[in-house]
Design a protein around this motif. Structure first.
Motif, PDB file in Angstrom:
ATOM      1  N   GLU A  34      37.788  45.306  43.651  1.00  0.00           N
ATOM      2  CA  GLU A  34      38.174  46.808  43.969  1.00  0.00           C
ATOM      3  C   GLU A  34      38.445  47.449  42.809  1.00  0.00           C
ATOM      4  N   ILE A  36      40.912  50.959  42.296  1.00  0.00           N
ATOM      5  CA  ILE A  36      41.697  51.947  42.980  1.00  0.00           C
ATOM      6  C   ILE A  36      42.210  53.222  42.273  1.00  0.00           C
ATOM      7  N   ASP A  39      47.107  55.940  45.510  1.00  0.00           N
ATOM      8  CA  ASP A  39      46.820  55.513  46.876  1.00  0.00           C
ATOM      9  C   ASP A  39      46.074  56.247  47.609  1.00  0.00           C
ATOM     10  N   ARG A  42      39.704  53.914  47.078  1.00  0.00           N
ATOM     11  CA  ARG A  42      39.544  52.494  46.555  1.00  0.00           C
ATOM     12  C   ARG A  42      38.088  52.354  46.849  1.00  0.00           C
ATOM     13  N   VAL A 230      45.262  41.978  37.194  1.00  0.00           N
ATOM     14  CA  VAL A 230      45.156  43.264  37.895  1.00  0.00           C
ATOM     15  C   VAL A 230      45.668  44.123  36.919  1.00  0.00           C
ATOM     16  N   ARG A 255      40.220  43.294  38.989  1.00  0.00           N
ATOM     17  CA  ARG A 255      40.685  44.423  39.699  1.00  0.00           C
ATOM     18  C   ARG A 255      41.441  45.523  38.927  1.00  0.00           C
ATOM     19  N   VAL A 257      43.364  49.440  38.762  1.00  0.00           N
ATOM     20  CA  VAL A 257      44.421  50.289  39.421  1.00  0.00           C
ATOM     21  C   VAL A 257      44.770  51.625  38.493  1.00  0.00           C
ATOM     22  N   LEU A 270      52.581  51.193  42.832  1.00  0.00           N
ATOM     23  CA  LEU A 270      51.456  50.696  42.548  1.00  0.00           C
ATOM     24  C   LEU A 270      51.445  49.221  41.989  1.00  0.00           C
ATOM     25  N   THR A 273      52.583  47.079  45.308  1.00  0.00           N
ATOM     26  CA  THR A 273      51.745  46.994  46.291  1.00  0.00           C
ATOM     27  C   THR A 273      50.393  46.679  45.892  1.00  0.00           C
ATOM     28  N   GLU A 274      49.803  46.878  44.580  1.00  0.00           N
ATOM     29  CA  GLU A 274      48.525  46.325  44.179  1.00  0.00           C
ATOM     30  C   GLU A 274      48.613  45.143  43.335  1.00  0.00           C
ATOM     31  N   LYS A 275      49.728  44.626  43.360  1.00  0.00           N
ATOM     32  CA  LYS A 275      50.033  43.409  42.602  1.00  0.00           C
ATOM     33  C   LYS A 275      49.422  43.504  41.069  1.00  0.00           C
ATOM     34  N   VAL A 276      49.937  44.649  40.587  1.00  0.00           N
ATOM     35  CA  VAL A 276      49.558  44.650  39.190  1.00  0.00           C
ATOM     36  C   VAL A 276      49.919  43.713  38.201  1.00  0.00           C
TER      37      VAL A 276
END
Length: 548
Positions: A34, A36, A39, A42, A230, A255, A257, A270, A273-276
């Motif tokens: 993905e 992204i 929010d 995506r 990420v 991935r 973001v 971010l 939640t997106e596990k950067v």
């Protein structure tokens, strides 16, 4: 007898180093990974490849051809990433507009780069309005909508970005051409005169991408990167290709973001939640985050962050590591594409205590492969790599800009003697680590001796009450210049009389042999804010003007 040049079979393919060849691997390895945006959006790499082709077809339909220049004014987004690839892959030039310049400076860069098309975010239209009638070469303007509501403006838009993309053919045969073709142009926010344009070829960007991969992904260190990371940029995408990282992580198929406008709550949301796991930024961004109340509510223990653009103060490094952020330095500049060095901890240093390791994390770092760094004296001769002798930092690498756009005089100054002159003062120690001690123009010259403004800022940053610090030299009849330090206090310390206590910190460093007596600042001045440039660096020119 000279070198033997290889013979090339008539049917052999020479494989030019073009940006399009950075893109192909992600579709093979991770088509469903993905990308992204905040929010809000995506999609997969498969979608990304399709949209890059659609954007190229849409621009072609508007008349964009090889050699034309397409300007982008946007926040960090998936759209910007699409432009990073589609525009240069067509054979056009991508101009990433520095949106934090003044409108008149933006006008200068648009006209100087001879932009043909502008893509502009609806929230940034007010930057174009006062200069719209002075733009000389732009034929069409495309609106990037953040919402369905169109901005109220006299500017005539050809179409909007999503309509352009969605209405275009889904495949594009990106051609081969000379790898030395110009791919990108952007402008520095220079401290004097008009902004200077730097430019990079396809070959240079591809070489820099592989340099990044080798420098960040190959060496055992405290922060190795892989395709499992990420990635989220926190350096504006208009600034040195976001340090080239989007090209690297797209090639890896990782991935990604994109945070849009920088807002502490959104960034931290971010990250969680997106596990950067990897970002890069200037110290100002980390300072903003570690001072946000939200940081105490989130787990940042898997987040690696590279600091560049300005020196990493020890106090800020300690604060970030206290929040479990894996923070360390890297070094480069607009003219170097940008990466030159990374502050990796060598294997034999892993057993050191954290305090000693922070010394390494805050250094400017070790050169990555294919980067030559030297320190030269005023005569142009190299100085010893003993961690003591200082001089100007000069560099050579395959990815350094070959000059300033339409500015041969400044280009020759930049490349005097066949080395790119960074304008930074520094030293190299016996382990090979570069440490920048100041900018040539920011060194404080007192009584014939040099005092590093960065060293004074670093000492101030270690005091628990100090939020930010800036050191400058002010004119002095006897000594030429004397150092002063501007301090922004943390909120809980504001209003307290801490001048003597903070000045004592400098005296203590002198007593320990770490600071000469002439380096102790004459004044500590408490301020509410310190002037910064458009990319978040301390603006020493403005500060010196305020206190001259």
């Amino acid at each position: 007898m000279g070198v033997k040049i290889i013979e090339q079979t008539e049917s052999a393919y020479s494989y030019p180093l073009l940006i399009k060849n950075l893109l192909t691997n992600s579709l093979v390895r991770s088509p469903d990974q993905e990308i992204i945006y905040r929010d809000e959006m995506r999609y997969t790499y498969r979608d990304f490849h399709r949209r890059v082709a659609q954007l190229a077809n849409g621009l072609k339909g508007l008349g964009v051809k090889q050699g034309d220049t397409v300007a982008v004014m946007d926040y960090d987004s998936h759209r910007y990433l699409e432009c990073y690839f589609a525009v240069p892959m067509m054979g056009a030039v991508l101009h990433t507009v520095h949106i934090r310049l003044s409108p008149e400076q933006i006008l200068y860069t648009i006209n100087h780069a001879e932009d043909d098309v502008i893509l502009v975010n609806s929230e940034l239209v007010p930057l174009l309005e006062p200069i719209y009638n002075k733009i000389k070469t732009v034929k069409k303007i495309i609106l990037i909508k953040e919402t369905d509501e169109a901005p109220k403006t006299a500017i005539k838009f050809e179409t909007d970005y999503e309509t352009l993309v969605s209405g275009s053919k889904q495949t594009y045969d990106f051609p081969d051409f000379d790898e030395n073709a110009r791919a990108t142009t952007f402008y520095t926010s220079g401290t004097t005169g008009d902004p200077k344009g730097v430019y990079f070829s396809h070959r240079q960007i591809v070489m820099h991408t592989f340099g990044l991969m080798t420098g960040l992904c190959a060496y055992h260190s405290q922060a190795i990167m892989t395709s499992k990371d990420v990635y989220m940029p926190l350096t504006p995408m208009f600034h040195v290709h976001a340090w080239g990282m989007p090209y690297l992580f797209t090639m890896l198929g990782a991935r990604q973001v994109y945070p849009g406008r920088y807002e502490p709550a959104m960034i931290l949301k971010l990250v969680v939640t997106e596990k950067v796991t990897f970002s890069h930024c200037v110290p100002t961004i980390i300072h903003m985050l570690v001072n946000s109340p939200v940081i105490k509510t989130v787990d940042l223990s898997t987040w690696k962050v590279v600091i560049g653009g300005s020196a990493l103060p020890r106090g800020l490094c300690e604060a970030a590591m206290g929040a479990k952020i894996n923070l360390y330095s890297a070094y480069g500049m607009s003219e170097t594409c940008p990466l030159l060095t990374v502050a990796h901890i060598k294997p034999h240093m892993e057993s050191w205590d954290e305090d000693r390791q922070i010394d390494i994390r805050c250094k400017t770092g070790l050169p990555i492969p294919l980067v030559d760094i030297e320190i030269i004296d005023p005569m142009g001769d190299p100085v010893a790599h003993d961690g003591v002798q200082t001089g100007e930092v000069v560099a050579r690498s395959p990815w350094l800009t070959q000059g300033y756009l339409k500015n041969p005089e400044k280009s020759e100054e930049l490349w005097q003697g066949g080395w790119l002159h960074t304008g930074d003062v520094g030293n190299i120690d016996t382990e090979g680590y570069l440490k920048i001690t100041d900018r040539v123009k920011d060194v404080i010259k007192t009584g014939g001796e040099w005092v590093s403004s960065l060293e004074l800022e670093d000492i101030a940053s270690r005091h628990p009450a100090v939020s930010e610090a800036a050191a400058i030299g002010i004119a002095d009849e006897k000594w030429g210049e004397r150092p002063i330090v501007l301090i922004v206090l943390k909120e809980i310390y504001k209003g307290k009389d801490l001048e003597a206590e903070i000045k004592q910190a400098f005296i203590d460093q002198h007593d320990q042999g770490n600071l000469p007596k002439y380096g102790i600042p004459d004044k500590i001045i408490f301020v509410d804010a310190i002037a910064k440039t458009g990319v978040g660096k301390l603006d020493k020119k403005v500060i010196r003007g305020q206190y001259k």
